[in-house]
Design a protein around this motif. Structure first.
Motif, PDB file in Angstrom:
ATOM      1  N   THR A 180       6.061  19.702  -5.484  1.00  0.00           N
ATOM      2  CA  THR A 180       6.937  18.744  -4.838  1.00  0.00           C
ATOM      3  C   THR A 180       6.535  17.821  -3.854  1.00  0.00           C
ATOM      4  N   VAL A 181       6.252  16.887  -3.859  1.00  0.00           N
ATOM      5  CA  VAL A 181       5.820  15.589  -3.586  1.00  0.00           C
ATOM      6  C   VAL A 181       7.700  15.032  -2.146  1.00  0.00           C
ATOM      7  N   GLU A 195       3.498  10.279 -10.324  1.00  0.00           N
ATOM      8  CA  GLU A 195       3.454  10.520 -10.665  1.00  0.00           C
ATOM      9  C   GLU A 195       1.843  11.201 -11.854  1.00  0.00           C
ATOM     10  N   GLU A 196       1.456  11.250 -10.782  1.00  0.00           N
ATOM     11  CA  GLU A 196       0.199  12.145 -10.996  1.00  0.00           C
ATOM     12  C   GLU A 196       0.701  13.520 -10.591  1.00  0.00           C
ATOM     13  N   ALA A 197       1.985  13.435  -9.480  1.00  0.00           N
ATOM     14  CA  ALA A 197       1.829  15.072  -9.137  1.00  0.00           C
ATOM     15  C   ALA A 197       2.730  16.022 -10.471  1.00  0.00           C
ATOM     16  N   GLY A 225      12.111   2.446 -10.227  1.00  0.00           N
ATOM     17  CA  GLY A 225      12.299   2.892 -10.989  1.00  0.00           C
ATOM     18  C   GLY A 225      11.336   4.310 -11.453  1.00  0.00           C
ATOM     19  N   LEU A 226      11.520   5.452 -10.243  1.00  0.00           N
ATOM     20  CA  LEU A 226      10.916   6.875 -10.043  1.00  0.00           C
ATOM     21  C   LEU A 226      12.765   7.283 -10.203  1.00  0.00           C
ATOM     22  N   ASP A 227      12.890   8.245 -10.659  1.00  0.00           N
ATOM     23  CA  ASP A 227      14.506   9.082 -10.078  1.00  0.00           C
ATOM     24  C   ASP A 227      13.850  10.398  -9.750  1.00  0.00           C
ATOM     25  N   GLN A 228      12.003  10.616  -9.127  1.00  0.00           N
ATOM     26  CA  GLN A 228      11.883  12.206  -9.593  1.00  0.00           C
ATOM     27  C   GLN A 228      11.130  12.244  -7.779  1.00  0.00           C
ATOM     28  N   VAL A 229      11.075  11.112  -6.953  1.00  0.00           N
ATOM     29  CA  VAL A 229      10.963  10.627  -5.630  1.00  0.00           C
ATOM     30  C   VAL A 229      11.106  10.917  -4.915  1.00  0.00           C
ATOM     31  N   VAL A 230      10.902  11.611  -3.215  1.00  0.00           N
ATOM     32  CA  VAL A 230      11.571  12.955  -2.764  1.00  0.00           C
ATOM     33  C   VAL A 230      11.245  11.814  -1.056  1.00  0.00           C
ATOM     34  N   THR A 231      12.124  10.761  -0.456  1.00  0.00           N
ATOM     35  CA  THR A 231      11.731  10.049   0.597  1.00  0.00           C
ATOM     36  C   THR A 231      12.717  11.001   1.494  1.00  0.00           C
ATOM     37  N   LEU A 232      12.114  10.873   2.525  1.00  0.00           N
ATOM     38  CA  LEU A 232      12.462  11.933   4.035  1.00  0.00           C
ATOM     39  C   LEU A 232      12.041  10.449   5.041  1.00  0.00           C
ATOM     40  N   SER A 233      13.256  10.209   5.630  1.00  0.00           N
ATOM     41  CA  SER A 233      13.225   9.426   7.113  1.00  0.00           C
ATOM     42  C   SER A 233      13.048  10.608   8.089  1.00  0.00           C
ATOM     43  N   ASP A 234      12.682   9.621   9.432  1.00  0.00           N
ATOM     44  CA  ASP A 234      11.842  11.046  10.436  1.00  0.00           C
ATOM     45  C   ASP A 234      11.921   9.375  11.585  1.00  0.00           C
ATOM     46  N   HIS A 235      13.150   8.324  11.146  1.00  0.00           N
ATOM     47  CA  HIS A 235      13.468   7.677  11.917  1.00  0.00           C
ATOM     48  C   HIS A 235      14.511   8.172  13.643  1.00  0.00           C
ATOM     49  N   ARG A 236      14.899   9.359  12.810  1.00  0.00           N
ATOM     50  CA  ARG A 236      15.772   9.486  14.023  1.00  0.00           C
ATOM     51  C   ARG A 236      15.698  10.756  15.535  1.00  0.00           C
ATOM     52  N   ASP A 237      14.333  10.979  14.799  1.00  0.00           N
ATOM     53  CA  ASP A 237      13.608  12.333  16.061  1.00  0.00           C
ATOM     54  C   ASP A 237      12.518  12.308  16.268  1.00  0.00           C
ATOM     55  N   LEU A 238      11.653  11.384  14.947  1.00  0.00           N
ATOM     56  CA  LEU A 238      10.362  11.392  15.558  1.00  0.00           C
ATOM     57  C   LEU A 238      10.257  12.699  15.042  1.00  0.00           C
ATOM     58  N   SER A 239      10.366  13.851  14.359  1.00  0.00           N
ATOM     59  CA  SER A 239      10.595  15.333  14.556  1.00  0.00           C
ATOM     60  C   SER A 239       9.290  15.554  13.826  1.00  0.00           C
ATOM     61  N   VAL A 281       0.496  -1.250  -0.424  1.00  0.00           N
ATOM     62  CA  VAL A 281       0.433   0.414   0.236  1.00  0.00           C
ATOM     63  C   VAL A 281       0.779   1.070   0.197  1.00  0.00           C
ATOM     64  N   CYS A 282       1.727   1.354   1.103  1.00  0.00           N
ATOM     65  CA  CYS A 282       2.580   2.294   1.182  1.00  0.00           C
ATOM     66  C   CYS A 282       4.001   2.250  -0.911  1.00  0.00           C
ATOM     67  N   ASP A 283       3.843   1.378  -1.229  1.00  0.00           N
ATOM     68  CA  ASP A 283       4.263   1.676  -2.585  1.00  0.00           C
ATOM     69  C   ASP A 283       3.322   2.140  -3.318  1.00  0.00           C
ATOM     70  N   ALA A 284       2.113   1.816  -3.527  1.00  0.00           N
ATOM     71  CA  ALA A 284       1.472   1.929  -4.645  1.00  0.00           C
ATOM     72  C   ALA A 284       1.158   3.460  -4.425  1.00  0.00           C
ATOM     73  N   GLN A 285       0.917   3.955  -2.755  1.00  0.00           N
ATOM     74  CA  GLN A 285       0.718   5.946  -2.314  1.00  0.00           C
ATOM     75  C   GLN A 285       1.961   5.944  -2.909  1.00  0.00           C
ATOM     76  N   THR A 286       3.315   5.557  -3.211  1.00  0.00           N
ATOM     77  CA  THR A 286       4.224   6.797  -3.140  1.00  0.00           C
ATOM     78  C   THR A 286       4.541   6.551  -4.681  1.00  0.00           C
ATOM     79  N   ARG A 287       3.780   5.438  -5.651  1.00  0.00           N
ATOM     80  CA  ARG A 287       3.420   5.233  -7.025  1.00  0.00           C
ATOM     81  C   ARG A 287       3.132   7.040  -7.455  1.00  0.00           C
ATOM     82  N   LYS A 288       1.680   6.767  -6.819  1.00  0.00           N
ATOM     83  CA  LYS A 288       0.623   7.486  -7.605  1.00  0.00           C
ATOM     84  C   LYS A 288       0.800   8.809  -7.971  1.00  0.00           C
ATOM     85  N   PHE A 289       1.458   9.474  -6.051  1.00  0.00           N
ATOM     86  CA  PHE A 289       1.636  10.895  -6.025  1.00  0.00           C
ATOM     87  C   PHE A 289       2.567  10.935  -6.888  1.00  0.00           C
TER      88      PHE A 289
END
Length: 163
Positions: free
Chosen positions: A75-76, A66-68, A95-109, A56-64
């Protein structure tokens, strides 16, 4: 009440609302550099997923993404608690080169600033936020069940209308 796979969860932080100024946050890019609310300018869709490695997370990331891509100036940003290394691996294999993935793991900010940090799992609850170029929140969606899909059409419409 929020749930994850049908089980009740506790969300840490404060939920945000349409019309308020988006809280600032600090997360990590795939290269471990800090990213804040203001790193990207213009309209931003912040797509929050529990883990990029699930269907579900993969599909959400791809759809946003592709559509955006059809909306000028948007920016997504996909935020999860996955490690930046796992996010980078996912981006390389997706295969998506415009994806901006960000991690909140360190601080839960991000998770605590937007009220989506799941106390029991140290994951983020599925949600979507749209910020305009003035950092005003123009769209918010918190899902009751974190494994459900978001309302893509409503979020994308809000992004098209935001300035």
């Amino acid at each position: 009440m929020a749930t994850f796979k049908g089980n009740p969860i506790t969300l840490q932080g404060t939920a945000v609302q349409v019309g308020q100024t988006a809280p600032d946050f600090q997360v990590l890019a795939n290269d471990l550099s800090p990213v804040t609310r203001d790193t990207y300018q213009g309209v931003r869709i912040i797509s929050v997923v529990p883990s990029i490695d699930t269907g579900v997370c993969d599909a959400q990331t791809r759809k946003f993404n592709e559509e955006a891509a059809t909306i000028e100036g948007v920016t997504v940003m996909t935020v999860s608690n996955d490690l930046p290394f796992a996010q980078r691996r996912w981006c390389a294999s997706s295969g998506l080169d415009q994806v901006v993935t960000l991690s909140d793991h360190r601080d839960l900010s991000f998770g605590t600033q937007y009220g989506v940090a799941i106390e029991e799992l140290r994951l983020l609850a599925r949600s979507v936020f749209v910020l305009d170029s003035n950092n005003e929140i123009t769209y918010v969606e918190y899902l009751e069940e974190s494994t459900d899909e978001v309302n893509f059409e409503a979020a994308l419409a809000a992004a098209r209308e935001a300035k």
